[in-house]
Design a protein around this motif. Structure first.
Motif, short mmCIF file in Angstrom:
data_model
loop_
_atom_site.label_atom_id
_atom_site.label_comp_id
_atom_site.label_asym_id
_atom_site.label_seq_id
_atom_site.Cartn_x
_atom_site.Cartn_y
_atom_site.Cartn_z
N ALA A 83 -11.57 -14.69 -14.06
CA ALA A 83 -11.21 -14.22 -15.40
C ALA A 83 -12.38 -13.58 -16.13
O ALA A 83 -12.20 -12.81 -17.06
CB ALA A 83 -10.67 -15.39 -16.22
N ASN A 88 -17.75 -11.15 -19.81
CA ASN A 88 -17.22 -10.13 -20.72
C ASN A 88 -17.73 -10.33 -22.14
O ASN A 88 -18.17 -9.38 -22.80
CB ASN A 88 -15.69 -10.16 -20.73
CG ASN A 88 -15.07 -9.32 -19.63
OD1 ASN A 88 -13.92 -9.51 -19.28
ND2 ASN A 88 -15.83 -8.41 -19.06
N TYR A 96 -13.62 -6.81 -23.92
CA TYR A 96 -12.95 -8.08 -23.66
C TYR A 96 -11.47 -7.92 -23.96
O TYR A 96 -11.09 -7.51 -25.06
CB TYR A 96 -13.53 -9.21 -24.51
CG TYR A 96 -12.93 -10.56 -24.15
CD1 TYR A 96 -13.50 -11.35 -23.16
CD2 TYR A 96 -11.76 -11.01 -24.76
CE1 TYR A 96 -12.95 -12.56 -22.79
CE2 TYR A 96 -11.19 -12.23 -24.40
CZ TYR A 96 -11.78 -12.99 -23.41
OH TYR A 96 -11.20 -14.19 -23.04
N ILE A 97 -10.65 -8.28 -22.99
CA ILE A 97 -9.19 -8.22 -23.12
C ILE A 97 -8.63 -9.61 -22.91
O ILE A 97 -9.01 -10.31 -21.96
CB ILE A 97 -8.60 -7.24 -22.09
CG1 ILE A 97 -9.05 -5.81 -22.42
CG2 ILE A 97 -7.08 -7.32 -22.06
CD1 ILE A 97 -8.68 -4.79 -21.37
N ARG A 99 -6.86 -12.77 -21.76
CA ARG A 99 -6.54 -13.05 -20.36
C ARG A 99 -5.06 -12.86 -20.02
O ARG A 99 -4.73 -12.53 -18.89
CB ARG A 99 -6.97 -14.47 -20.00
CG ARG A 99 -8.44 -14.80 -20.27
CD ARG A 99 -9.42 -13.91 -19.53
NE ARG A 99 -9.75 -12.69 -20.23
CZ ARG A 99 -10.70 -11.86 -19.87
NH1 ARG A 99 -11.45 -12.12 -18.83
NH2 ARG A 99 -10.93 -10.75 -20.55
N LEU A 102 -4.26 -9.12 -18.73
CA LEU A 102 -5.01 -8.46 -17.66
C LEU A 102 -4.11 -7.92 -16.56
O LEU A 102 -4.45 -6.93 -15.91
CB LEU A 102 -6.02 -9.44 -17.06
CG LEU A 102 -7.25 -9.76 -17.91
CD1 LEU A 102 -8.09 -10.83 -17.23
CD2 LEU A 102 -8.08 -8.51 -18.16
N ARG A 265 -6.00 -9.76 -12.71
CA ARG A 265 -6.61 -8.60 -13.35
C ARG A 265 -6.27 -7.33 -12.58
O ARG A 265 -6.47 -7.26 -11.36
CB ARG A 265 -8.13 -8.78 -13.40
CG ARG A 265 -8.90 -7.61 -14.00
CD ARG A 265 -10.39 -7.78 -13.74
NE ARG A 265 -10.92 -8.89 -14.51
CZ ARG A 265 -11.47 -8.79 -15.73
NH1 ARG A 265 -11.54 -7.59 -16.29
NH2 ARG A 265 -11.93 -9.84 -16.36
N ARG A 266 -5.75 -6.33 -13.29
CA ARG A 266 -5.41 -5.07 -12.63
C ARG A 266 -6.69 -4.29 -12.30
O ARG A 266 -7.71 -4.40 -13.00
CB ARG A 266 -4.46 -4.24 -13.48
CG ARG A 266 -4.97 -3.85 -14.84
CD ARG A 266 -3.96 -2.96 -15.56
NE ARG A 266 -2.63 -3.54 -15.56
CZ ARG A 266 -1.50 -2.85 -15.41
NH1 ARG A 266 -1.55 -1.54 -15.25
NH2 ARG A 266 -0.33 -3.44 -15.43
N LEU A 269 -8.92 -2.29 -14.76
CA LEU A 269 -9.72 -3.02 -15.74
C LEU A 269 -10.89 -3.77 -15.10
O LEU A 269 -11.56 -4.55 -15.77
CB LEU A 269 -8.83 -4.00 -16.51
CG LEU A 269 -7.77 -3.37 -17.40
CD1 LEU A 269 -6.88 -4.44 -18.02
CD2 LEU A 269 -8.39 -2.50 -18.48
N ASN A 270 -11.11 -3.53 -13.82
CA ASN A 270 -12.24 -4.19 -13.15
C ASN A 270 -13.57 -3.74 -13.75
O ASN A 270 -14.50 -4.52 -13.88
CB ASN A 270 -12.22 -3.89 -11.65
CG ASN A 270 -11.22 -4.78 -10.92
OD1 ASN A 270 -10.85 -5.85 -11.40
ND2 ASN A 270 -10.76 -4.34 -9.76
N ALA A 272 -14.77 -2.59 -17.10
CA ALA A 272 -14.31 -2.49 -18.48
C ALA A 272 -15.39 -1.95 -19.41
O ALA A 272 -15.54 -2.40 -20.55
CB ALA A 272 -13.83 -3.86 -18.97
N SER A 292 1.87 -2.79 -18.15
CA SER A 292 1.01 -3.73 -18.88
C SER A 292 1.49 -3.91 -20.31
O SER A 292 2.04 -2.98 -20.93
CB SER A 292 -0.44 -3.21 -18.89
OG SER A 292 -1.22 -3.91 -19.83
#
Length: 370
Positions: A83, A88, A96-97, A99, A102, A265-266, A269-270, A272, A292
């Motif tokens: 996560a 992040n 930061y997104i 959790r 994601l 996590r997609r 977005l690895n 970010a 998403s």
């Protein structure tokens, strides 16, 4: 009909469909009506007009589906592996997104599984009336979840389970069967106020009561206007939602990683990096966010949120250049970009003591592999 045997089957079927816990309760939420009205009267719902539009229907499930006598409440864990909470939050150049966002949008997945659960029940009984809900109707899902034994309402207003923390989604299946009900969960927060004291914008105004107008999740997701300047520094690098109140909760040390790969996590977005995400054009944003929950805020709100994060980041020529390239798109976006540029040119923001403390807590309390 042996309703106890059917209830036992329903819970087994629920687990087979990917839910980690299933409970059953009646539809009486009358004790919550006064508190709901008080919350609305205080304006804590902000510009979420839909919260007030349906009045007390939220506390009356039978008005959503006439004939409803029971609610089957179900929980599905979403905590993704890797996560990257601390990494992040500690790097102000990274976005930061929250959790929960994601991976893929949870609404369709959970609704489909609840529908399958209803179909299984329908095979056992005749003339079953049922309807699944996942944030799709005016219903007080958290009080229902507590009543069904899925957990208690924490001081941050989220449902907590002693074996799973709070990293899970909720869904409801309304039925017209007089199934036996489960025992309600009992509050186990005690004197702990970690979530209240850690909230960056002091949005938790009392135990279990959140003023959405101050909440970063509301400001970055539900609110599409000009974010008050007083909150922008506290937003930090949080561009979609905020998990701080959950990150510091001691019960989340027992959270389990999700079994659903859709919540991982997609790939887009690895990496970010704020500038990279900010330079996505609308087509790239829509493509990368396909499926998403983030997609629904739209490209302009995405840019607005990122511009605030970029204003909070250490000075960078690349950030300044990127911000300047987006000037003139809309007046609302310009307001945030001009603020960010002033922040960039004025000083290098220092990492707050509160954030450092949060990161230390997160690193100590994360589940293995999270």
């Amino acid at each position: 009909m042996n309703y106890q045997a059917l209830a036992d089957k329903i819970k087994i079927w629920g687990q087979e469909l990917g839910f980690q816990k299933v409970g059953i309760c009646d539809v009486d939420l009358s004790e919550h009506e006064a508190q709901l009205q008080k919350w609305l009267d205080a304006g804590y719902h902000g510009e979420m007009d839909w919260m007030a539009r349906h009045g007390m229907m939220r506390a009356r499930p039978a008005e959503l589906l006439p004939g409803t006598v029971r609610v089957i409440s179900a929980r599905m864990d979403y905590l993704p592996p890797q996560a990257q909470f601390a990494s992040n939050l500690s790097d102000p150049t990274q976005a930061y997104i929250s959790r929960y966002a994601l991976g893929r949008d949870y609404h369709k997945l959970i609704r489909n599984q609840l529908k399958k659960l209803g179909e299984k029940i329908a095979l056992e009984v005749s003339n079953l009336g049922y309807r699944p809900f996942v944030d799709s109707a005016p219903i007080l899902e958290r009080p229902l979840a507590q009543k069904a034994g899925l957990g208690w309402t924490g001081k941050h207003s989220l449902i907590l389970d002693k074996e799973a923390g709070s990293w899970f989604f909720l869904g409801e299946l309304l039925v017209d069967l007089p199934l036996p009900v489960d025992d309600a969960s009992v509050d186990q927060c005690g004197k702990c106020k970690a979530c209240i004291t850690s909230c960056p914008t002091q949005a938790i105004v009392a135990d279990g009561i959140v003023d959405a107008r101050r909440c970063i999740s509301y400001l970055t997701i539900e609110f599409d206007g000009v974010i008050p300047e007083e909150f922008r520094p506290s937003i930090g690098n949080r561009i979609y939602g905020c998990d701080d109140c959950q990150l510091v909760c001691p019960w989340n040390r027992f959270a389990k990683l999700t079994e659903q790969s859709d919540f991982h996590r997609r790939e887009s977005l690895n990496q970010a990096d704020l500038v990279t995400l900010f330079m996505w054009d609308e087509e790239t944003f829509l493509t990368n966010m396909q499926g998403s929950a983030i997609r629904r805020i739209g490209h302009l709100q995405w840019l607005r949120n990122l511009s605030i994060a970029m204003g909070n980041a250490p000075y960078s020529k690349n950030i300044v250049k990127a911000l300047e390239s987006r000037l003139g798109v809309t007046e609302t976006l310009d307001i945030h970009i001009q603020w960010a540029l002033a922040q960039q040119r004025g000083q290098i923001p220092l990492q707050s003591t509160q954030l450092k403390r949060l990161i230390r807590i997160v690193e100590k309390g994360l589940p293995r592999d999270a």
